[in-house]
Design a protein around this motif. Sequence first.
Motif, short mmCIF file in Angstrom:
data_model
loop_
_atom_site.label_atom_id
_atom_site.label_comp_id
_atom_site.label_asym_id
_atom_site.label_seq_id
_atom_site.Cartn_x
_atom_site.Cartn_y
_atom_site.Cartn_z
N GLU A 1 0.90 -1.38 -0.12
CA GLU A 1 0.09 0.01 -0.07
C GLU A 1 0.73 1.32 0.02
O GLU A 1 2.00 1.09 0.28
N GLU B 1 -4.70 6.79 -0.15
CA GLU B 1 -3.98 5.39 0.14
C GLU B 1 -4.38 4.67 -1.12
O GLU B 1 -5.71 4.20 -1.39
N ARG C 1 -3.89 0.21 -2.43
CA ARG C 1 -3.50 -1.04 -2.04
C ARG C 1 -3.54 -1.72 -3.21
O ARG C 1 -4.44 -1.78 -3.90
N VAL D 1 0.32 -0.36 -7.79
CA VAL D 1 0.07 0.51 -6.70
C VAL D 1 1.11 1.70 -7.09
O VAL D 1 0.63 3.00 -7.23
#
Length: 337
Positions: free
Chosen positions: A12, A55, A57, A63
């Motif tokens: 992440e 954020e 993930r 990512v």
Amino acid sequence: MPAPDTVTERTESSFALEPSDNARLINLSGELNTHLEHIERSLDVDIANRGNLFEVRGDAGAVNQAEHVLKQLYALAGERGLRGEDVHLALSEAGSRAADGSGMELLSDNGDDVVVRLRRQQIRARSQNQADYLRTIDARDLCFGEGPAGTGKTYLAVACAVSLLESEQVRRLVLVRPAVEAGERLGFLPGDLSQKIDPYLRPIYDALYEFLGFERVGKLIDRHVIEVAPLAFMRGRTLNHACVIMDEAQNTTQEQMKMFLTRIGYGSKAIVTGDTSQIDLPDKRRSGLIHAKRVLSGVDGVGFVQFANRDVVRHPLVQRIVSAYDVDERVRGDRDA
């Protein structure tokens, strides 16, 4: 002891988009978060945010790509309204079709065993060139498949198109074929436009009926999800979010081929098939397929696969017939020289 299953590493990333600007954030997200959902689907990641704090993930490579795309689009969102095409282009530039599986997920690929997944069945490559052809269609936005009859060029192209449609990676299929035998003057033929052009697209229809069923194909045509179009009627159009197949491309002129290729829009994939040994044009040297192979060689996003006699998957006699004609043409060419 058996080897443990390989587990893809998940990670992440947390980051802030600067400067903090509510109007820009709304622009980035799109109506009902459509832009963010597009990125999530394309890269197989999960995106969450509180204000300008994001954020992401997912797999490590995906990512990193998502973070790059979000920052690029956020900068653009401060200049003008974002469109779906902007998101698609940013994903393409970030390498969203990389070989790590963040691309179209069209194939099951285990070395030499390459399979197209459909709801009704699975279509398996039966030669190395067929496997290369499927991989090229999967990886490139434009693929040329050239070679003799019976090598599966059209059949596999339709299989890939149906897979894209069933997985909702495209919204429609557009089937195109030059009607050289009718001089592209179809008015004297009976019926509506679809009925006039149907005889020239029969191989594509046969494959569609096998993959989707007769009734479903009819319904999709009625709803314009599957569209049949003579090449001459493609001028002035832009085809977004579609899989476009042009069959018998050896019978296009250079001008027609350029016109067709410049119809490709955002989120679309084009597959061009043909056999340069069966050109029906008055001047074979002006075949758009031959010209495109020379002009587009090495262009990023374009792939070429050349089939050979050994790839013929029809009756074994067909392979011997094709080889015999090749030998005769070479002999006559040497004699004329």
